[in-house]
Design a protein around this motif. Structure first.
Motif, mmCIF file in Angstrom:
data_model
loop_
_atom_site.group_PDB
_atom_site.id
_atom_site.type_symbol
_atom_site.label_atom_id
_atom_site.label_comp_id
_atom_site.label_asym_id
_atom_site.label_seq_id
_atom_site.Cartn_x
_atom_site.Cartn_y
_atom_site.Cartn_z
ATOM 1 N N ILE A 79 -1.317 2.865 3.289
ATOM 2 C CA ILE A 79 -1.876 2.322 4.539
ATOM 3 C C ILE A 79 -1.650 3.279 5.705
ATOM 4 O O ILE A 79 -2.432 3.286 6.667
ATOM 5 N N ASP A 112 -0.912 -8.824 -1.585
ATOM 6 C CA ASP A 112 -1.283 -9.761 -0.519
ATOM 7 C C ASP A 112 -0.095 -9.965 0.410
ATOM 8 O O ASP A 112 -0.226 -9.996 1.636
ATOM 9 N N ILE A 115 0.506 -6.669 2.422
ATOM 10 C CA ILE A 115 -0.501 -6.511 3.473
ATOM 11 C C ILE A 115 -0.096 -7.308 4.710
ATOM 12 O O ILE A 115 -0.151 -6.810 5.836
ATOM 13 N N ASP A 116 0.320 -8.542 4.510
ATOM 14 C CA ASP A 116 0.765 -9.358 5.648
ATOM 15 C C ASP A 116 2.034 -8.792 6.270
ATOM 16 O O ASP A 116 2.190 -8.760 7.497
ATOM 17 N N LEU A 119 1.004 -5.196 7.967
ATOM 18 C CA LEU A 119 -0.166 -5.070 8.836
ATOM 19 C C LEU A 119 -0.396 -6.266 9.749
ATOM 20 O O LEU A 119 -1.215 -6.185 10.667
ATOM 21 N N TYR A 132 -5.972 -3.222 8.733
ATOM 22 C CA TYR A 132 -5.866 -4.626 8.321
ATOM 23 C C TYR A 132 -7.252 -5.224 8.118
ATOM 24 O O TYR A 132 -7.519 -5.899 7.112
ATOM 25 N N LEU A 135 -8.939 -3.994 4.865
ATOM 26 C CA LEU A 135 -8.430 -4.636 3.656
ATOM 27 C C LEU A 135 -8.841 -6.100 3.580
ATOM 28 O O LEU A 135 -9.191 -6.603 2.505
#
Length: 267
Positions: A79, A112, A115-116, A119, A132, A135
């Motif tokens: 990322i 998942d 990502i949270d 981001l 963010y 994705l």
């Protein structure tokens, strides 16, 4: 944990990032792709990495994906690269990654969550709403995402894409504490701090008191703006207070930042 992983992340230019990947690949188990020697330009090399970053990853190997050095560090580096150099192939790279990860339920749950964590959390040093949004849109369009989830991810993607740094902030009218009505376009010739708050929010009062003890430069005008339903959507307000920093011409410099991040901007 976030700070530790971020300290291991890639360098601040494409050339240094690519060099860092080569060094990191020797000291971790993450299977970084080899960039062809025929690609000389930094952006071309970065584009190749973005498109082939996950080629050698076994998304069914949950032990590796759940490890810090392999799964988490690999994601952090990805990322960071996507946020810095993903202008050309960002959407395509995000689709490739999500298509691979979402085809395996354990990998889907793992990424998942990451990502949270990296981001969507205001305290994450890697928070980047452009990345963010890329994705989230890829997840929303993935065949393994059901209709209910698809709507939720698309809504989150729209919020993430609102008033991104570098964009011109959306104009709106507001009522000042003294009862007068203004719009932010009236202040396009100066830097602005937008302080969105709820009068009944205890944290808003706490943060405002902290900011008064840590004053901004004299040429930054602070606008205290009461939140309403329209502004909640227009400025992606998830909680109060929400703070924005705008440069001249209402260009977004910081979006939904912490007060500490705001003050640090001027040091």
């Amino acid at each position: 944990m976030i700070k530790k992983l971020h300290s291991m992340a890639v360098a601040t230019t494409a050339v240094l990032w690519l060099c860092a990947v080569s060094v990191t690949a020797q000291t971790t188990t993450f299977p970084y792709p080899s960039v062809p020697d025929t690609l000389r330009q930094p952006q071309a090399r970065a584009d190749y990495l973005l498109l082939h970053y996950w080629d050698n990853v076994d998304f069914a190997d949950t032990t590796l994906l759940c490890s810090q050095d392999y799964g988490e560090q690999g994601f952090v580096n990805y990322i960071d690269l996507l946020g810095r150099f993903g202008k050309n192939v960002g959407p395509q790279s995000a689709k490739i990654f999500i298509d691979k990860a979402w085809s395996c339920p354990p990998a889907r749950r793992r990424f998942d969550s990451l990502i949270d964590q990296y981001l969507d959390d205001n305290n994450s040093p890697l928070r980047n709403d452009r990345t963010y949004s890329l994705l989230l849109n890829a997840i929303a369009n993935n065949c393994h995402t059901d209709s209910t989830e698809r709507s939720r991810y698309r809504f989150r993607a729209r919020l993430a894409a609102v008033n991104l740094p570098g964009d011109t902030a959306s104009n709106f009218a507001f009522t000042a504490d003294d009862g007068s009505t203004h719009s932010i376009r009236e202040y396009s010739s100066q830097r602005l701090c937008l302080f969105f708050y709820d009068p009944d929010c205890e944290n808003c009062h706490t943060v405002w008191t902290w900011m008064q003890a840590h004053p901004l430069p004299a040429d930054v005008k602070i606008l205290r703006i009461k939140v309403n339903d329209r502004l909640t959507i227009q400025y992606a307000i998830k909680a109060t207070p929400t703070i924005y920093l705008l440069d001249k011409n209402n260009i977004v410099t910081l979006k939904d930042c912490t007060p500490e991040q705001l003050v640090k901007q001027f040091k």
